[in-house]
Design a protein around this motif. Structure first.
Motif, PDB file in Angstrom:
ATOM      1  N   GLY A  51      18.962  48.460  25.048  1.00  0.00           N
ATOM      2  CA  GLY A  51      18.906  49.728  25.674  1.00  0.00           C
ATOM      3  C   GLY A  51      19.768  50.970  25.288  1.00  0.00           C
ATOM      4  N   TYR A  52      20.233  50.817  24.168  1.00  0.00           N
ATOM      5  CA  TYR A  52      21.267  51.954  23.716  1.00  0.00           C
ATOM      6  C   TYR A  52      20.455  52.641  22.325  1.00  0.00           C
ATOM      7  N   PRO A  53      20.571  53.989  22.169  1.00  0.00           N
ATOM      8  CA  PRO A  53      19.921  54.568  21.000  1.00  0.00           C
ATOM      9  C   PRO A  53      20.618  54.045  19.738  1.00  0.00           C
ATOM     10  N   PRO A  54      19.863  53.874  18.828  1.00  0.00           N
ATOM     11  CA  PRO A  54      20.765  53.335  17.661  1.00  0.00           C
ATOM     12  C   PRO A  54      21.418  54.509  16.607  1.00  0.00           C
ATOM     13  N   GLY A  55      22.486  54.647  17.387  1.00  0.00           N
ATOM     14  CA  GLY A  55      23.325  55.618  16.765  1.00  0.00           C
ATOM     15  C   GLY A  55      24.549  55.482  16.142  1.00  0.00           C
ATOM     16  N   SER A  56      25.210  56.130  15.029  1.00  0.00           N
ATOM     17  CA  SER A  56      26.519  55.892  14.494  1.00  0.00           C
ATOM     18  C   SER A  56      27.468  55.599  15.378  1.00  0.00           C
ATOM     19  N   ASP A  57      27.353  56.226  16.572  1.00  0.00           N
ATOM     20  CA  ASP A  57      28.530  56.263  17.755  1.00  0.00           C
ATOM     21  C   ASP A  57      28.615  54.815  18.261  1.00  0.00           C
ATOM     22  N   THR A  58      27.270  54.485  18.823  1.00  0.00           N
ATOM     23  CA  THR A  58      27.388  53.157  19.267  1.00  0.00           C
ATOM     24  C   THR A  58      27.681  52.009  18.268  1.00  0.00           C
ATOM     25  N   ALA A  59      27.029  52.078  16.970  1.00  0.00           N
ATOM     26  CA  ALA A  59      27.012  51.001  16.054  1.00  0.00           C
ATOM     27  C   ALA A  59      28.437  51.043  15.694  1.00  0.00           C
ATOM     28  N   ASN A  60      29.159  51.893  15.461  1.00  0.00           N
ATOM     29  CA  ASN A  60      30.593  52.058  14.675  1.00  0.00           C
ATOM     30  C   ASN A  60      31.707  51.563  15.965  1.00  0.00           C
ATOM     31  N   LEU A  61      31.331  52.219  17.262  1.00  0.00           N
ATOM     32  CA  LEU A  61      32.200  51.289  18.107  1.00  0.00           C
ATOM     33  C   LEU A  61      32.023  49.842  18.062  1.00  0.00           C
ATOM     34  N   SER A  62      30.655  49.447  18.071  1.00  0.00           N
ATOM     35  CA  SER A  62      30.528  48.056  17.818  1.00  0.00           C
ATOM     36  C   SER A  62      31.196  47.353  16.728  1.00  0.00           C
ATOM     37  N   VAL A  63      31.174  47.784  15.703  1.00  0.00           N
ATOM     38  CA  VAL A  63      32.002  47.261  14.499  1.00  0.00           C
ATOM     39  C   VAL A  63      33.427  47.510  14.807  1.00  0.00           C
ATOM     40  N   MET A  64      33.904  48.397  15.299  1.00  0.00           N
ATOM     41  CA  MET A  64      35.308  48.433  15.596  1.00  0.00           C
ATOM     42  C   MET A  64      35.917  47.618  16.578  1.00  0.00           C
ATOM     43  N   PRO A  68      30.014  48.734  23.508  1.00  0.00           N
ATOM     44  CA  PRO A  68      29.472  49.961  23.754  1.00  0.00           C
ATOM     45  C   PRO A  68      29.149  49.956  25.312  1.00  0.00           C
ATOM     46  N   ALA A  69      28.829  48.839  25.771  1.00  0.00           N
ATOM     47  CA  ALA A  69      28.462  48.884  27.146  1.00  0.00           C
ATOM     48  C   ALA A  69      29.590  49.077  28.244  1.00  0.00           C
ATOM     49  N   ILE A  70      30.797  48.868  27.549  1.00  0.00           N
ATOM     50  CA  ILE A  70      32.098  49.224  28.514  1.00  0.00           C
ATOM     51  C   ILE A  70      32.750  50.459  27.765  1.00  0.00           C
ATOM     52  N   TYR A  71      32.768  50.880  26.618  1.00  0.00           N
ATOM     53  CA  TYR A  71      33.312  51.924  26.003  1.00  0.00           C
ATOM     54  C   TYR A  71      32.593  53.239  25.808  1.00  0.00           C
ATOM     55  N   TYR A  72      31.072  52.956  25.542  1.00  0.00           N
ATOM     56  CA  TYR A  72      30.482  54.394  25.109  1.00  0.00           C
ATOM     57  C   TYR A  72      30.313  55.344  26.158  1.00  0.00           C
ATOM     58  N   SER A  73      30.841  56.514  25.937  1.00  0.00           N
ATOM     59  CA  SER A  73      30.476  57.729  26.891  1.00  0.00           C
ATOM     60  C   SER A  73      29.869  58.703  26.217  1.00  0.00           C
ATOM     61  N   GLY A  74      29.190  58.544  25.066  1.00  0.00           N
ATOM     62  CA  GLY A  74      28.526  59.802  24.329  1.00  0.00           C
ATOM     63  C   GLY A  74      28.925  60.217  23.129  1.00  0.00           C
ATOM     64  N   ARG A  75      28.561  60.745  22.289  1.00  0.00           N
ATOM     65  CA  ARG A  75      28.696  61.066  20.885  1.00  0.00           C
ATOM     66  C   ARG A  75      29.796  61.997  20.725  1.00  0.00           C
ATOM     67  N   SER A  76      29.290  63.259  21.629  1.00  0.00           N
ATOM     68  CA  SER A  76      29.893  64.476  21.249  1.00  0.00           C
ATOM     69  C   SER A  76      31.332  64.630  21.780  1.00  0.00           C
ATOM     70  N   PRO A  77      31.790  63.878  22.702  1.00  0.00           N
ATOM     71  CA  PRO A  77      33.168  63.897  23.236  1.00  0.00           C
ATOM     72  C   PRO A  77      34.223  63.138  21.999  1.00  0.00           C
ATOM     73  N   TRP A 222      22.682  68.346  21.485  1.00  0.00           N
ATOM     74  CA  TRP A 222      22.329  67.094  21.749  1.00  0.00           C
ATOM     75  C   TRP A 222      23.725  65.980  21.800  1.00  0.00           C
ATOM     76  N   GLY A 223      23.276  64.547  22.090  1.00  0.00           N
ATOM     77  CA  GLY A 223      24.600  63.718  22.084  1.00  0.00           C
ATOM     78  C   GLY A 223      25.508  63.915  23.398  1.00  0.00           C
ATOM     79  N   GLU A 224      25.003  64.153  24.471  1.00  0.00           N
ATOM     80  CA  GLU A 224      25.710  64.376  25.594  1.00  0.00           C
ATOM     81  C   GLU A 224      26.763  63.403  25.971  1.00  0.00           C
ATOM     82  N   GLY A 225      27.853  63.827  26.340  1.00  0.00           N
ATOM     83  CA  GLY A 225      28.915  62.877  26.891  1.00  0.00           C
ATOM     84  C   GLY A 225      30.152  63.446  27.729  1.00  0.00           C
ATOM     85  N   VAL A 226      31.093  62.365  28.011  1.00  0.00           N
ATOM     86  CA  VAL A 226      32.164  62.894  28.714  1.00  0.00           C
ATOM     87  C   VAL A 226      33.372  62.034  28.017  1.00  0.00           C
TER      88      VAL A 226
END
Length: 403
Positions: A51-64, A68-77, A222-226
């Motif tokens: 359900g998440y887009p395959p972005g470097s944001d969600t992917a690198n959060l995962s690897v770190m 992402p289901a808990i911590y992801y709030s968008g790429r741009s912030p 693009w990449g809306e977030g808070v």
């Protein structure tokens, strides 16, 4: 014990006809990666949750190690934090690319020629973004210059709910069906259209055209977030660490997680980056009181987006030769026990020029453990054949550090 993550952004791929139906990982000469695969634990891991887009944001959060289901709030912030923007909880941010659109009478009829304007220089882009902000800025809206083509828009006292498309996903395509929609769709599109008129005859663009380079003909949001709220990496894992990357997004994750973000002179995020400098920066960090380093190299991803087949292979070889090899050698020279996690964040297949959410190959190597070899080389196919599959990418950091 020292812990190292070697992250080749977008390194995984599909077989490529021009490489004899090999993937870039299969075609590359990479003795250090293959050594790790021969002497470590090898498998596949899913870094992008359903359900998440395959972005470097969600992917690198995962690897770190951050779900992402808990911590992801968008790429741009995350990018906003990296360039020093002080965000409020009520702010909504957008990534702002400077892009090159085709010359069409109506904005909606244009196509995406280049999502990076030939990777426009930071000096040039700063002039253009500040010029645009003189026309856009008000008490609710502010545009901030970043690095190269990557910038940030902040809307004050705003809410999420806009629908925007990453420009690198639509290279060469007509933009009509990918224009902003949703809550702030009209506002964003109006700014994009206005930017086209404002940038048309700017001296920076005229000079770029004279040099045979793509001009910046529009902004693209693009990449809306808070504002993100990551827990401390040091408190989570009990070790002090740092991140080495040329990319604002990764630097932002580091800052939010309380990790040291190391700037390397000449680190560009493309094939011309300072590979040796990144390797030496990692060694210096590990020799000066830090036990963890996350080495992020963007070059394979950029080559995938730009369909640069030979450069993608070469970027993998340079990671192996100029970063991974020296880091391993330094740890041996120092007599340090160390663990290395080698992996991409996501695939960026050359044939489609954008990210996919498929699992990626990983190696977890420990200098003090040597068992029966899993595979002969580090490749997508051989990693899949081991049968080891990790469903949740955010557990890889636990595997690396906690065992």
């Amino acid at each position: 014990m020292k812990y190292i993550v070697m992250l080749g952004d977008g390194m995984a791929d599909y077989p490529v006809a021009q490489l004899g139906d090999q993937t870039p990982l299969e075609a590359a000469k990479k003795p250090n990666m293959d050594f790790l695969a021969q002497n470590g634990t090898v498998g596949m891991v899913k870094t992008i949750p359903e359900g998440y887009p395959p972005g470097s944001d969600t992917a690198n959060l995962s690897v770190m190690g951050y779900d992402p289901a808990i911590y992801y709030s968008g790429r741009s912030p995350l990018e906003a934090v990296s360039i020093g923007i002080e965000l409020q909880p009520s702010d909504v941010t957008f990534r702002c690319n400077l892009v090159t659109l085709s010359d069409a009478q109506n904005y909606e009829q244009a196509s995406m020629v280049d999502y990076s304007c030939d990777e426009i220089s930071t000096e040039e882009s700063t002039i253009l973004v500040n010029y645009l902000n003189d026309h856009f800025k008000n008490e609710k809206c502010n545009l901030y210059p970043g690095i190269s083509y990557r910038h940030c828009l902040v809307l004050k006292d705003a809410k999420t709910g806009s629908d925007c498309t990453p420009p690198h996903d639509i290279s060469g395509r007509p933009i009509a069906e990918y224009l902003p929609k949703g809550r702030y769709g009209d506002l964003l599109l109006d700014m994009m259209k206005r930017s086209r008129q404002l940038l048309k005859d700017h001296p920076v663009n005229k000079a770029r055209i004279e040099r045979g380079l793509h001009p910046a003909t529009s902004v693209w949001f693009w990449g809306e977030g808070v504002k993100p709220a990551l827990s401390s990496f040091e408190e989570k894992y009990g070790i002090k660490g740092g991140v080495i990357s040329a990319v604002d997004l990764i630097k932002g994750i580091a800052i939010c997680a309380g990790l040291k973000s190391v700037d390397v002179p000449g680190a560009t995020g493309n094939i011309h980056t300072n590979f040796k400098g990144k390797g030496q920066a990692a060694i210096d960090l590990l020799r000066n009181g830090y036990d963890f380093v996350y080495i992020h190299v963007e070059a394979p991803d950029e080559c995938g987006h730009r369909h640069e087949i030979e450069n993608k292979v070469r970027s993998i070889e340079k990671i192996d030769e100029e970063i991974l090899g020296p880091v391993i050698g330094a740890m041996r020279e120092d007599g340090e026990e160390f663990s290395i996690l080698l992996m991409p964040d996501h695939p960026t297949p050359l044939d489609i020029r954008t990210h996919t959410a498929e699992p990626v190959p990983f190696v977890l190597y420990r200098s003090f453990q040597h068992g029966t070899p899993f595979t002969s080389r580090y490749t997508e196919l051989l990693s899949g054949e081991t049968g080891l599959f990790v469903e949740n990418g955010y557990t890889m950091m636990d595997r690396l550090i906690k065992g």
